[in-house]
Design an enzyme around this catalytic site. Structure first.
Site, PDB file in Angstrom:
ATOM      1  CG  ASP A   1      26.526   5.930 -35.852  1.00  0.00           C
ATOM      2  OD1 ASP A   1      25.791   5.584 -34.896  1.00  0.00           O
ATOM      3  OD2 ASP A   1      26.636   7.107 -36.221  1.00  0.00           O
TER       4      ASP A   1
ATOM      5  CE  LYS B   1      23.570   2.410 -20.060  1.00  0.00           C
ATOM      6  NZ  LYS B   1      24.199   1.692 -21.185  1.00  0.00           N
TER       7      LYS B   1
ATOM      8  CE1 TYR C   1      24.432   5.919 -19.441  1.00  0.00           C
ATOM      9  CE2 TYR C   1      24.366   5.992 -17.050  1.00  0.00           C
ATOM     10  CZ  TYR C   1      24.866   5.450 -18.214  1.00  0.00           C
ATOM     11  OH  TYR C   1      25.795   4.442 -18.162  1.00  0.00           O
TER      12      TYR C   1
HETATM   13  N1  LIG Z   1      31.714   4.391 -16.892  1.00  0.00           N
HETATM   14  C1  LIG Z   1      30.819   3.950 -16.011  1.00  0.00           C
HETATM   15  O1  LIG Z   1      30.924   4.207 -14.786  1.00  0.00           O
HETATM   16  C2  LIG Z   1      29.654   3.128 -16.474  1.00  0.00           C
HETATM   17  C3  LIG Z   1      28.767   2.644 -15.491  1.00  0.00           C
HETATM   18  C4  LIG Z   1      27.700   1.873 -15.894  1.00  0.00           C
HETATM   19  C5  LIG Z   1      27.522   1.562 -17.228  1.00  0.00           C
HETATM   20  N2  LIG Z   1      28.392   2.042 -18.171  1.00  0.00           N
HETATM   21  C6  LIG Z   1      28.138   1.698 -19.572  1.00  0.00           C
HETATM   22  O2  LIG Z   1      29.274   1.100 -20.127  1.00  0.00           O
HETATM   23  C7  LIG Z   1      29.310   1.344 -21.544  1.00  0.00           C
HETATM   24  C8  LIG Z   1      30.673   1.889 -21.935  1.00  0.00           C
HETATM   25  O3  LIG Z   1      30.841   3.169 -21.323  1.00  0.00           O
HETATM   26  P1  LIG Z   1      32.251   3.802 -20.966  1.00  0.00           P
HETATM   27  O4  LIG Z   1      32.166   4.219 -19.554  1.00  0.00           O
HETATM   28  O5  LIG Z   1      33.380   2.942 -21.433  1.00  0.00           O
HETATM   29  O6  LIG Z   1      32.161   5.157 -21.850  1.00  0.00           O
HETATM   30  P2  LIG Z   1      33.089   5.801 -22.967  1.00  0.00           P
HETATM   31  O7  LIG Z   1      34.519   5.689 -22.615  1.00  0.00           O
HETATM   32  O8  LIG Z   1      32.492   7.147 -23.204  1.00  0.00           O
HETATM   33  O9  LIG Z   1      32.825   4.855 -24.230  1.00  0.00           O
HETATM   34  C9  LIG Z   1      31.591   4.844 -24.887  1.00  0.00           C
HETATM   35  C10 LIG Z   1      31.793   4.166 -26.225  1.00  0.00           C
HETATM   36  O10 LIG Z   1      30.538   4.163 -26.935  1.00  0.00           O
HETATM   37  C11 LIG Z   1      30.790   4.655 -28.238  1.00  0.00           C
HETATM   38  N3  LIG Z   1      29.608   5.182 -28.886  1.00  0.00           N
HETATM   39  C12 LIG Z   1      28.778   6.177 -28.449  1.00  0.00           C
HETATM   40  N4  LIG Z   1      27.814   6.386 -29.368  1.00  0.00           N
HETATM   41  C13 LIG Z   1      28.021   5.501 -30.374  1.00  0.00           C
HETATM   42  C14 LIG Z   1      27.373   5.223 -31.596  1.00  0.00           C
HETATM   43  N5  LIG Z   1      26.281   5.927 -31.996  1.00  0.00           N
HETATM   44  N6  LIG Z   1      27.841   4.223 -32.387  1.00  0.00           N
HETATM   45  C15 LIG Z   1      28.920   3.528 -31.996  1.00  0.00           C
HETATM   46  N7  LIG Z   1      29.609   3.752 -30.865  1.00  0.00           N
HETATM   47  C16 LIG Z   1      29.156   4.738 -30.074  1.00  0.00           C
HETATM   48  C17 LIG Z   1      31.880   5.684 -28.058  1.00  0.00           C
HETATM   49  O11 LIG Z   1      32.477   6.014 -29.296  1.00  0.00           O
HETATM   50  P3  LIG Z   1      33.125   7.472 -29.596  1.00  0.00           P
HETATM   51  O12 LIG Z   1      34.528   7.441 -29.075  1.00  0.00           O
HETATM   52  O13 LIG Z   1      33.040   7.555 -31.084  1.00  0.00           O
HETATM   53  O14 LIG Z   1      32.268   8.491 -28.893  1.00  0.00           O
HETATM   54  C18 LIG Z   1      32.791   4.921 -27.123  1.00  0.00           C
HETATM   55  O15 LIG Z   1      33.567   3.999 -27.841  1.00  0.00           O
HETATM   56  C19 LIG Z   1      28.153   2.308 -21.825  1.00  0.00           C
HETATM   57  O16 LIG Z   1      27.035   1.585 -22.305  1.00  0.00           O
HETATM   58  C20 LIG Z   1      27.847   2.894 -20.456  1.00  0.00           C
HETATM   59  O17 LIG Z   1      26.525   3.349 -20.337  1.00  0.00           O
HETATM   60  C21 LIG Z   1      29.459   2.820 -17.819  1.00  0.00           C
END
Ligand SMILES: NC(=O)c1ccc[n+]([C@@H]2O[C@H](COP(=O)([O-])OP(=O)(O)OC[C@H]3O[C@@H](n4cnc5c(N)ncnc54)[C@H](OP(=O)(O)O)[C@@H]3O)[C@@H](O)[C@H]2O)c1
Length: 246
Positions: free
Chosen positions: A66, A173, A169
């Protein structure tokens, strides 16, 4: 005795690797023959992801993690140290949006604290805990998962092309970007390369699967920055198309 990685095999840790983009980064690094730590806070989700990766042929192992918890992060570093004695690549991927509302006049202090604690301080906490192990690598790389919504240049562009108001958010970033630049300055005299990645708009839980890219596509820029040559950039901000304006 704890299972060990072979000394020439690269070892990476991906935070938030149980799903979404983080899972696909783990899969992509695993496909290179690397040993990959699946950092995740929930035991069931973590072990299911690690098992799925192993079934796909990846040398994956679960890392309870975490990013908001000092004790958890210290234990994760101890686990990697015991397993491999070093870390080659750290991907700070874990992130949250903080949910709705995102209008800055409506964002609660608690909501803001959660987003910054996870997206910024979490990345710093993990980085600082793992730096001693990264320093033992021949070619250490750190990738911080940012977003183009953290770009002030894009946010203030005349075409307003970066999407809806995002009072928690997006600033988190921008903050992560600023912190990463400072890390690059401090680490300039080392062999550690630290960069920011934007995956594009990816269909994941984070956005209710509204993104139009696949998690596998979103993982590619992080994998590229994780495998930079020694003369690669540091302190940069990239997506698949190249550098992003700050
Ligand atoms: N999706 C997009 O379009 C997009 C665009 C730009 C940037 N991003 C970035 O890419 C990264 C991954 O996002 P994603 O889209 O794959 O989202 P996601 O599917 O919601 O995955 C987020 C991950 O972060 C974990 N997490 C959240 N809080 C945490 C904590 N306190 N300790 C450990 N793990 C934690 C979640 O775990 P749980 O399953 O336990 O919640 C999950 O594994 C993020 O940094 C996001 O801001 C995403």
């Amino acid at each position: 005795m704890t299972e060990q990685t072979t000394s020439t095999q690269k070892i990476a840790l991906v935070t938030g690797a149980n799903k979404g983009i983080g899972y696909e980064i783990a899969a992509g690094l695993g496909a290179l023959g690397w040993s990959v730590g699946v950092g995740a806070r929930d035991e069931g989700r973590r072990e299911a992801a690690a098992q799925k990766l192993r079934e796909a042929g990846v040398d994956a192992f679960g890392v309870p993690l975490d990013v908001t918890d000092d004790t958890s992060v210290a234990a994760a570093a101890a686990l990697i140290e015991e397993r491999a004695g070093r870390l080659d690549v750290l991907i700070n991927n874990a992130g949250v949006t903080g949910g709705m509302p995102q209008e800055p006049t409506q964002v609660s202090p608690e909501q803001m604290q959660t987003v910054v604690e996870t997206n910024v301080i979490g990345a710093m906490r993990v980085t600082n805990a793992l730096l001693p192990l990264l320093r033992r690598s021949a070619s250490p790389r750190i990738v911080n998962m940012s977003s183009t919504v953290g770009s002030l240049a894009r946010q203030t562009a005349a075409d307003g092309s970066t999407g809806p108001i995002s009072g928690a958010y997006s600033p988190s970033k921008t903050f992560l970007n600023a912190v990463t630049v400072q890390y690059a300055k401090e680490l300039a005299d080392t062999n550690i390369l630290i960069n920011l990645a934007c995956p594009g708009y990816v269909a994941t839980d984070l956005n209710g699967f509204r993104g139009f890219r696949s998690p596998e596509q979103g993982a590619q820029i992080a994998i590229r920055l994780a495998t930079l040559p020694d003369n690669g950039p540091t302190g940069g901000y990239f997506d698949d198309a190249g550098p992003i304006p700050w």
